[in-house]
Write a protein that holds these residues in place. Structure first.
Motif, PDB file in Angstrom:
ATOM      1  N   ASP A  35      72.542 -16.949  43.045  1.00 10.21           N
ATOM      2  CA  ASP A  35      71.535 -17.049  44.097  1.00 10.21           C
ATOM      3  C   ASP A  35      72.116 -16.810  45.488  1.00 10.21           C
ATOM      4  OD1 ASP A  35      72.920 -19.468  43.660  1.00 10.21           O
ATOM      5  OD2 ASP A  35      71.381 -20.601  44.710  1.00 10.21           O
ATOM      6  N   LEU A  36      73.435 -16.900  45.643  1.00 11.08           N
ATOM      7  CA  LEU A  36      74.061 -16.638  46.936  1.00 11.08           C
ATOM      8  C   LEU A  36      74.510 -15.191  47.085  1.00 11.08           C
ATOM      9  CD1 LEU A  36      76.367 -19.760  47.392  1.00 11.08           C
ATOM     10  CD2 LEU A  36      74.150 -19.319  48.435  1.00 11.08           C
ATOM     11  N   LEU A  37      74.506 -14.443  46.014  1.00  8.83           N
ATOM     12  CA  LEU A  37      75.110 -13.123  46.055  1.00  8.83           C
ATOM     13  C   LEU A  37      74.079 -12.005  45.964  1.00  8.83           C
ATOM     14  CD1 LEU A  37      78.175 -13.986  43.839  1.00  8.83           C
ATOM     15  CD2 LEU A  37      78.068 -13.836  46.305  1.00  8.83           C
ATOM     16  N   HIS A  38      73.932 -11.414  44.807  1.00  6.87           N
ATOM     17  CA  HIS A  38      73.005 -10.304  44.616  1.00  6.87           C
ATOM     18  C   HIS A  38      72.548 -10.290  43.169  1.00  6.87           C
ATOM     19  CE1 HIS A  38      76.237  -8.147  42.577  1.00  6.87           C
ATOM     20  NE2 HIS A  38      77.009  -8.260  43.648  1.00  6.87           N
ATOM     21  N   PRO A  39      71.570  -9.467  42.834  1.00  8.45           N
ATOM     22  CA  PRO A  39      71.130  -9.398  41.432  1.00  8.45           C
ATOM     23  C   PRO A  39      72.281  -8.977  40.523  1.00  8.45           C
ATOM     24  CG  PRO A  39      69.590  -8.263  42.861  1.00  8.45           C
ATOM     25  CD  PRO A  39      70.788  -8.609  43.708  1.00  8.45           C
ATOM     26  N   ARG A  40      72.246  -9.466  39.300  1.00  8.05           N
ATOM     27  CA  ARG A  40      73.288  -9.106  38.333  1.00  8.05           C
ATOM     28  C   ARG A  40      73.151  -7.636  37.962  1.00  8.05           C
ATOM     29  NH1 ARG A  40      73.960 -12.747  33.214  1.00  8.05           N
ATOM     30  NH2 ARG A  40      74.874 -14.041  34.830  1.00  8.05           N
ATOM     31  N   VAL A  41      74.269  -6.940  37.982  1.00 10.25           N
ATOM     32  CA  VAL A  41      74.315  -5.540  37.597  1.00 10.25           C
ATOM     33  C   VAL A  41      75.476  -5.373  36.615  1.00 10.25           C
ATOM     34  CG1 VAL A  41      75.726  -4.908  39.606  1.00 10.25           C
ATOM     35  CG2 VAL A  41      74.433  -3.155  38.424  1.00 10.25           C
ATOM     36  N   PHE A  42      75.202  -4.679  35.507  1.00 10.35           N
ATOM     37  CA  PHE A  42      76.245  -4.424  34.512  1.00 10.35           C
ATOM     38  C   PHE A  42      76.978  -3.141  34.872  1.00 10.35           C
ATOM     39  CE2 PHE A  42      73.736  -7.529  32.402  1.00 10.35           C
ATOM     40  CZ  PHE A  42      74.649  -8.230  31.629  1.00 10.35           C
ATOM     41  N   LEU A  43      78.298  -3.163  34.706  1.00 10.31           N
ATOM     42  CA  LEU A  43      79.157  -2.050  35.106  1.00 10.31           C
ATOM     43  C   LEU A  43      80.010  -1.603  33.937  1.00 10.31           C
ATOM     44  CD1 LEU A  43      80.357  -3.793  38.371  1.00 10.31           C
ATOM     45  CD2 LEU A  43      78.641  -1.979  38.227  1.00 10.31           C
ATOM     46  N   ASP A  44      80.325  -0.291  33.886  1.00 14.05           N
ATOM     47  CA  ASP A  44      81.193   0.249  32.832  1.00 14.05           C
ATOM     48  C   ASP A  44      82.461   0.816  33.460  1.00 14.05           C
ATOM     49  OD1 ASP A  44      82.415   1.316  30.636  1.00 14.05           O
ATOM     50  OD2 ASP A  44      80.918   2.882  30.295  1.00 14.05           O
ATOM     51  N   PRO A  45      83.525   0.020  33.495  1.00 13.54           N
ATOM     52  CA  PRO A  45      84.772   0.513  34.081  1.00 13.54           C
ATOM     53  C   PRO A  45      85.602   1.354  33.111  1.00 13.54           C
ATOM     54  CG  PRO A  45      85.071  -1.734  33.384  1.00 13.54           C
ATOM     55  CD  PRO A  45      83.628  -1.379  33.111  1.00 13.54           C
ATOM     56  N   THR A  46      85.125   1.533  31.877  1.00  8.43           N
ATOM     57  CA  THR A  46      85.919   2.267  30.887  1.00  8.43           C
ATOM     58  C   THR A  46      85.747   3.778  31.008  1.00  8.43           C
ATOM     59  OG1 THR A  46      84.172   2.168  29.207  1.00  8.43           O
ATOM     60  CG2 THR A  46      85.779   0.356  29.258  1.00  8.43           C
ATOM     61  N   ALA A  47      84.641   4.241  31.540  1.00 12.97           N
ATOM     62  CA  ALA A  47      84.362   5.674  31.593  1.00 12.97           C
ATOM     63  C   ALA A  47      85.348   6.428  32.492  1.00 12.97           C
ATOM     64  CB  ALA A  47      82.934   5.912  32.064  1.00 12.97           C
ATOM     65  N   GLU A  48      85.590   5.902  33.680  1.00 12.09           N
ATOM     66  CA  GLU A  48      86.465   6.585  34.630  1.00 12.09           C
ATOM     67  C   GLU A  48      87.672   5.739  35.039  1.00 12.09           C
ATOM     68  OE1 GLU A  48      84.311   8.241  37.890  1.00 12.09           O
ATOM     69  OE2 GLU A  48      82.693   8.916  36.603  1.00 12.09           O
ATOM     70  N   GLY A  49      87.833   4.599  34.392  1.00 13.93           N
ATOM     71  CA  GLY A  49      88.957   3.733  34.716  1.00 13.93           C
ATOM     72  C   GLY A  49      88.663   2.716  35.791  1.00 13.93           C
ATOM     73  N   GLU A  50      87.494   2.821  36.414  1.00 14.67           N
ATOM     74  CA  GLU A  50      87.081   1.838  37.403  1.00 14.67           C
ATOM     75  C   GLU A  50      85.573   1.910  37.596  1.00 14.67           C
ATOM     76  OE1 GLU A  50      89.119   2.729  41.077  1.00 14.67           O
ATOM     77  OE2 GLU A  50      87.415   3.853  41.808  1.00 14.67           O
ATOM     78  N   ALA A  51      85.037   0.852  38.173  1.00 16.05           N
ATOM     79  CA  ALA A  51      83.609   0.801  38.506  1.00 16.05           C
ATOM     80  C   ALA A  51      83.475   0.053  39.825  1.00 16.05           C
ATOM     81  CB  ALA A  51      82.827   0.079  37.406  1.00 16.05           C
TER      82      ALA A  51
END
Length: 70
Positions: A35-51
């Motif tokens: 509630d203090l930050l931002h909406p939850r977003v899922f990330l895929d760091p495996t595709a390019e080595g970072e997200a």
């Protein structure tokens, strides 16, 4: 009464290293007050080595072997 920005105290690390056991990865991370930050977003760091989180620009670097399902 505190005058500090809660975002600054909660998110002190701008770049984090993640591994296969940290997947699925989402920002904010577990334990951070959503509630203090931002909406939850899922990330895929495996595709390019970072997200990069589109909300807060926190950078996640993937390290180690890929999970077997990738």
């Amino acid at each position: 009464m505190s005058t500090s920005n809660p975002l600054e105290t909660v998110r002190t690390e701008r770049e984090l290293t993640v591994r296969a056991e940290d997947l699925p990865l989402h920002c904010p991370l577990p334990g951070e007050p959503v509630d203090l930050l931002h909406p939850r977003v899922f990330l895929d760091p495996t595709a390019e080595g970072e997200a990069v989180c589109p909300y807060c620009s926190r950078r996640f670097h993937f390290e180690g072997p890929l999970p077997k399902h990738h």
